[in-house]
Scaffold this active site. Sequence first.
Site, PDB file in Angstrom:
ATOM      1  N   GLU A 199      -4.368 -44.832  -7.260  1.00 22.62           N
ATOM      2  CA  GLU A 199      -3.459 -43.786  -7.764  1.00 22.62           C
ATOM      3  C   GLU A 199      -2.136 -43.821  -6.989  1.00 22.62           C
ATOM      4  O   GLU A 199      -1.057 -43.649  -7.561  1.00 22.62           O
ATOM      5  CB  GLU A 199      -4.116 -42.402  -7.628  1.00 22.62           C
ATOM      6  CG  GLU A 199      -5.207 -42.149  -8.652  1.00 22.62           C
ATOM      7  CD  GLU A 199      -5.994 -40.875  -8.377  1.00 22.62           C
ATOM      8  OE1 GLU A 199      -6.257 -40.130  -9.323  1.00 22.62           O
ATOM      9  OE2 GLU A 199      -6.363 -40.635  -7.192  1.00 22.62           O
ATOM     10  N   ASP A 234      17.696 -21.142 -20.366  1.00 20.30           N
ATOM     11  CA  ASP A 234      18.866 -20.870 -21.195  1.00 20.30           C
ATOM     12  C   ASP A 234      20.115 -21.360 -20.481  1.00 20.30           C
ATOM     13  O   ASP A 234      20.088 -21.670 -19.290  1.00 20.30           O
ATOM     14  CB  ASP A 234      18.960 -19.365 -21.509  1.00 20.30           C
ATOM     15  CG  ASP A 234      18.979 -18.524 -20.235  1.00 20.30           C
ATOM     16  OD1 ASP A 234      19.951 -18.636 -19.457  1.00 20.30           O
ATOM     17  OD2 ASP A 234      18.018 -17.758 -20.004  1.00 20.30           O
TER      18      ASP A 234
END
Length: 750
Positions: free
Chosen positions: A618, A538
């Site tokens: 990777e 928020d």
Amino acid sequence: MSIVYNRENGTITLNTRHSGYQMKADEIGTLLHTWYGEPAGEEDLSYAIFRMNRGFSGNPYEKGSIDDRSYSLDQLPQEISCFGTGDYRASSVMMRQEDGSRALRLRFRDCEIQPGKYTLPGLPASYEDGKEGAETLTVVMEDPEAGVKAELFYGVFPEKDVITRAMRITNTGTAAKTLLKAAPMNLDFISGDYDLTGFYGKWAKERVPEREPVRHGIQSFGSVRGSSSQHHNPSAILSEKNATETQGKCWGFTFVYSGEFLFEAEKDMIDQTRLVFGIHPDNFEWVLEPGESFTTPEVVMTYSEEGFSGISRRFHDFIRKNIVRGPWRDCRRPILINNWEATYFNFTGEKLVDIAKTAKDLGIEMLVMDDGWFGLRNSDNNALGDWDPNEEKLGMSLSELGKRIRELGMRFGIWFEPETISEDSDLFRAHPDWAVAIPGRKPDLSRHELILDMSREDVQDFIIEKMCSVIASSGVSYVKWDFNRSVCDKYTHALPASRQGEMAHRFVLGTYRVLDALLTRFPELLIEGCSGGGGRFDCGMLYYTPQIWCSDNTDPIERLMIQYGSSFIYPVNTMGAHVSASPNHQTGRNTPMETRSAVAMSGTFGYELDPTKLTDAEKEEIRRGIGVFKELYETLQQGDYYRLTPPDGPGCTVFEEVKKDGSKAVVTAVYDHVRANLTPVYTALRGLKAESSYRLRLIPGHIGDERGRLFAAFYMNEPVLTGRTLMSRGIYIPHYSKEYQSWQIVLEEI
Ligand code: GLA
């Protein structure tokens, strides 16, 4: 002047570039709300308010006594709605008077316009970014019989198309009163048929948008969990029925508050719509002694005729520049690696140094040591509150660990969960009354945790002191501030029985005070908010923590919906997002590294895996991903964001970020399943310069097998198209038979 008080017709008009808002005190001092929508001018828009005797809608005495039965608060649009005096809809203020009655009748007294944006002591609040012409309107309302004054604060940001609202209630009487409800936003629409979009969720699936018609009666969502919660975000969008992603009238609202909130939408008997947004009243009772005031947090409101994406872009710009603060507001934050999913509780200092070394070699810039470094914490059963490093487990002191990480040329970050306490902790043994519990009852445990009573100043001081000493001694430049449960069994030993209703809000104020103290002491500190993932996402937290961990769910396919939902209100650079291991720890799904990285790039971008266990291929993919992120950073993180297809749409989620000057764009497309004999996915781009030409480039450069080459053939020669064509005819998204394939298409103006 963006605020105009026209003394002749009595209107007060608030203007932003693309919106207008108007109010007017009527003949008995009711503060009418007359407009929020497209720019209004100074015309008195109260003419449109139609009065009629509707039966059972009472009349204020001064009107009823002269037999004006058409005047009723029950049907008038108002700026503040009081409980108990004839307006039977959802109200924004409710107060218990000393005689036990609950009626309040606030009437207009005065107003004042000032340059700059108001502040709210002790609370997070938006602020003016440089000189952008923000202004403040303060309207004073009074109920002299009750002895109550209400000041309504409006902040107007003309360039941002934002209006904020907060409220201060003062007891001007001679005896104590109790505030029972305080909602800074009351917004009435006298006509129109609307939908309301809220953002519900749960742990690992936060902020799912849900659009529903506003119907008769009250629809509401909120939180009584002590924090804003995963379950409902303190934000909403009201839209006209025909509004879409790209067009139509929408109104957006978000609360700059991290505690319990309530959003109410009510369609009344004559089809008017009322919205009320504020502190949740269920856990709230605030005693005001004579002369005392209570100030609410603020609501941010914006209006757009460009549909939902218009609302989102306004919120993004505002949150990025007028909510988030500090040195990290505008600059690229370090690409971090967090050891949580790499090791969970099972690590040593040497293991972290190993992770950091490999990570550094891949281009990662900060190591974050997550949960398990303190007390006797080797599982989530115990030791919260014992914020002293476990040197035996680490095999070294915290300052030595910090030094070794920094010597690698990396920053060092650390995890805390300051607002909780374990029953099995030295802190609890020393201060059992610091844990939130109702005397004589056993409180609920959650993840084996109890809540630390942050409403108490002595507890706040203890946490400030502890955190500051760890930060100073270890040289950390980042803190992950976690909060892993909902609050219940609310009670504080610091307040008498009559004031227990203040605890929930005081708890939030206490958290803010600690955050503020840390940032005052360490202004360069980057704090990332977290609450079991995105449980406290928020604007209240964003004022202190420029980024918030978006979700514990790191599966890139599941993240598409979580980040999509979050994007309605929050900008990309506030959403904590990491590339994690495959198979994913939450879902078991395998996904290509480039897809994990493409999704995390539309977040703050970091890693959460053990790099020492990766294959060379990777690792190479990580190096490539970091290179792409650095190259595209400004477009991705500071640009305009467009949702092109929803994650529950055509099987391929597509979104676009456009650099503010329109010279560059990145389109990211992620396939959420494989299809044989596919239907091609086309999407029209947005936000480009129509007259400019753009060169299109496909990322990754390697496109796999023969089929991949076939599907990507169009892009292989880096075609050039005009912005106009790209925004009308659009592009197709290449596809090949690798599961969960993703693409990033970069467009550069030539
Ligand atoms: C929460 C957070 C995770 C991790 C754990 C540690 O669940 O969201 O990222 O920090 O706590 O206990």
